[in-house]
Design a protein around this motif. Structure first.
Motif, short mmCIF file in Angstrom:
data_model
loop_
_atom_site.label_atom_id
_atom_site.label_comp_id
_atom_site.label_asym_id
_atom_site.label_seq_id
_atom_site.Cartn_x
_atom_site.Cartn_y
_atom_site.Cartn_z
N ARG A 24 0.93 -1.25 0.05
CA ARG A 24 -0.03 -0.09 -0.04
C ARG A 24 0.89 1.22 0.04
O ARG A 24 1.76 1.28 0.84
CB ARG A 24 -0.98 0.01 1.28
N ASP A 25 0.52 2.06 -1.30
CA ASP A 25 1.40 3.55 -1.16
C ASP A 25 0.36 4.22 -0.10
O ASP A 25 -0.73 4.02 0.11
CB ASP A 25 1.30 4.00 -2.58
N HIS A 26 0.97 5.54 -0.05
CA HIS A 26 0.31 6.51 0.90
C HIS A 26 0.63 8.05 0.12
O HIS A 26 1.53 8.28 0.07
CB HIS A 26 0.98 6.69 2.40
N VAL A 58 2.96 -0.09 -15.83
CA VAL A 58 3.56 -1.27 -16.56
C VAL A 58 4.96 -1.24 -15.91
O VAL A 58 5.96 -1.91 -16.50
CB VAL A 58 3.72 -0.82 -17.93
N ARG A 59 5.29 -0.94 -14.77
CA ARG A 59 6.60 -0.96 -14.03
C ARG A 59 6.45 -0.89 -12.54
O ARG A 59 5.20 -1.00 -12.14
CB ARG A 59 7.17 0.35 -14.36
N PHE A 60 7.45 -1.14 -11.89
CA PHE A 60 7.11 -1.38 -10.32
C PHE A 60 6.70 0.25 -9.81
O PHE A 60 7.11 1.19 -10.39
CB PHE A 60 8.45 -1.43 -9.82
N GLY A 61 5.92 0.28 -8.91
CA GLY A 61 5.48 1.45 -8.34
C GLY A 61 6.63 1.89 -7.22
O GLY A 61 7.47 1.10 -6.92
N ASP A 62 6.67 3.12 -7.17
CA ASP A 62 7.76 3.71 -6.29
C ASP A 62 7.01 4.72 -5.42
O ASP A 62 6.25 5.65 -5.76
CB ASP A 62 8.95 4.77 -7.27
N PRO A 63 6.95 4.40 -3.96
CA PRO A 63 7.89 3.63 -3.26
C PRO A 63 7.56 2.14 -3.14
O PRO A 63 8.34 1.11 -2.58
CB PRO A 63 7.93 4.32 -1.76
N GLU A 64 6.54 1.69 -3.61
CA GLU A 64 6.31 0.14 -3.48
C GLU A 64 7.38 -0.89 -3.78
O GLU A 64 7.54 -1.63 -3.15
CB GLU A 64 4.95 -0.09 -4.04
N CYS A 65 8.10 -0.43 -4.64
CA CYS A 65 9.32 -1.35 -4.99
C CYS A 65 10.11 -1.46 -3.91
O CYS A 65 10.95 -2.54 -3.87
CB CYS A 65 9.74 -0.87 -6.21
N1 GLY Z 1 3.67 4.68 -6.13
C1 GLY Z 1 2.74 5.00 -7.17
C2 GLY Z 1 3.40 4.77 -8.23
O1 GLY Z 1 4.46 4.37 -8.45
O2 GLY Z 1 2.64 5.11 -9.42
#
Ligand code: GLY
Ligand code: AMP
Length: 419
Positions: A204-206, A279-286
């Motif tokens: 989960r992103d915030h 179509v890629r890792f989320g940042d910061p989720e990665c």
């Molecule tokens: N954290 C959301 C994104 O990378 O799109």
């Protein structure tokens, strides 16, 4: 194997850090001067990625951000015979065009909010009236900023005008208007080899800048992985109803999806609905995902690029990971750059397991100093046996690091916080 990571944010530092731990990886090079990635000892690719990869015997290119993917970098690498982790340009349309993504979801029967798409303001204004509470989205890539969640019709009408007035450049040539959904948000990502989607544990992103989901949207102020409130069976449901149908749909179209597919979901009272595909890792989720992954990422990334993923669940550490983003105080507004950061761990952190400080918006200074450069500066990421311990460890580490105006949310991963 020599691996090249394209991109230079916290996501790419996390990918490079994880890849550097592989016994099969001899060097992790990068296109950026992110000091955290540079500390891993690879070279800097500062020219054309395809030519550089060919000239430096790169065995795998991992493309972090969406823009080069949408721009066809993986198509060019494939044409040159260089394995690449990430989708081809045609498959990256899932993120690059919201109209494309919504039509594709309807085609594949993937649950999402009701929607319409418009090339002129009059049609979009009319849609705002029919939807009631709605969300206005610029069609194209807008660095995560092209979405306006409207509390009332006046805000939605103003958002339509703003997008068509060019606030998001060509990304706003078309507008998607969507029904506004409610519920906690969740990111479920899957590694994809063109045929199969193998889900990762959820994260989960915030997104909002301030505690309790207040303030403006940001790129993400922190992430918890996995969140504490994910219902039993949900990941399998998302695999079956969202991720695998998307991979099947892309294969049917002749544009197989390889790389990582990210479903941004809202857990509505009627079940999970897709808000967006990335179509890629989320940042910061990665960052917490890489910290939790309990196996070598290299063979998995190679399988996405050129082979088949193993037919088994991936291996994960027990417990949870919490990533707290340390940002500039004025972010997401404008902020100064080049401020010194103190308290960073020394060395390359390759052997760190329970606490890693990923560098996002940083740059090199004189005499080995690390300076702020972006709005989101660091991702302080801790792994522990449960959520509370992971959160405590991340926040304890944050206390030891400083730069002028440093600011962070204090509720990342806390019970009851839905994003
Ligand atoms: N954290 C959301 C994104 O990378 O799109
Ligand atoms: P997106 O980039 O499409 O994921 O949208 C960014 C953020 O806007 C999401 O993380 C949600 O918080 C919010 N959002 C997007 N679509 C909707 C929707 N249909 N209903 C409610 N909130 C939404």
């Amino acid at each position: 194997m020599h691996v090249l990571v394209v991109g230079g944010g916290g996501r790419e530092h996390a990918l490079a850090w994880k890849l550097a731990q592989s016994p099969r990886v001899t060097e992790v090079s990068t296109t950026s001067d992110n000091p955290g990635i540079a500390a891993l000892g690879g070279r800097r690719c500062d020219g054309d990625v395809v030519a550089w990869a060919r000239d430096h015997a790169v065995g795998l290119v991992v493309v972090g951000p969406e823009a080069p993917l949408a721009d066809g970098m993986v198509d060019r690498l494939q044409a040159a015979g260089i394995p690449a982790f990430g989708p081809i340009g045609a498959a990256a349309q899932l993120e690059a065009s919201k109209t494309f993504a919504k039509a594709f979801m309807d085609e594949c029967g993937i649950p999402t909010a009701r929607w319409s798409t418009h090339e002129d303001a009059a049609g979009a204004h009319a849609a705002v009236e029919t939807f009631g509470p709605c969300v206005v989205k610029a069609d194209g890539l807008a660095a995560g900023k092209g979405v306006i969640v409207a509390d009332d019709a006046a805000v939605a009408h103003a958002a339509v005008d703003e997008v068509f007035d060019g606030r998001f450049g060509t990304a706003g040539a078309r507008v998607v208007v969507e029904e506004r959904l409610t519920g906690p948000e969740l990111s479920v990502l899957a590694l994809c080899d063109g045929v199969r989607a193998v889900p990762l544990i959820p994260a989960r992103d915030h997104k909002r800048r301030f505690d309790a989901g207040q303030g403006p949207n940001t790129g993400g102020m922190g992430a918890i992985c996995p969140p504490h409130d994910v219902p039993e069976g949900l990941v399998e449901q998302v695999r079956r109803d969202v991720l695998q149908p998307a991979v099947d749909g892309m294969a049917r179209r002749g544009t197989p999806f390889r790389g990582v597919l990210y479903a941004g979901l809202m857990l509505t009272p009627d079940g999970p609905r897709v808000l967006e595909f990335n179509v890629r890792f989320g940042d910061p989720e990665c960052q917490p995902l890489m910290a939790m992954l309990d196996e070598d990422f290299l063979p998995l990334a190679l399988a996405c690029a050129t082979g088949s993923l193993p037919d088994r669940p991936l291996r994960w550490r027990d417990g949870a990971a919490c990533c707290v983003v340390m940002a500039m105080g004025a972010y997401p507004g404008s902020y100064p750059k080049g401020l010194p950061i103190t308290g960073l761990p020394g060395g390359d952190q390759r052997d760190a397991r329970d606490l890693v400080v990923f560098q996002a918006g940083t740059g090199p200074g004189p005499d080995g100093a690390v300076l702020t450069r972006g709005g989101r500066v660091l991702g302080v990421t801790a792994v522990a046996g449960d959520h509370d311990a992971a959160r405590d460890a991340a926040y304890a580490a944050v206390q030891g690091i400083s730069f002028d105006t440093a600011a962070w949310r204090t509720d990342i991963g806390a019970p009851g916080v839905e994003g």
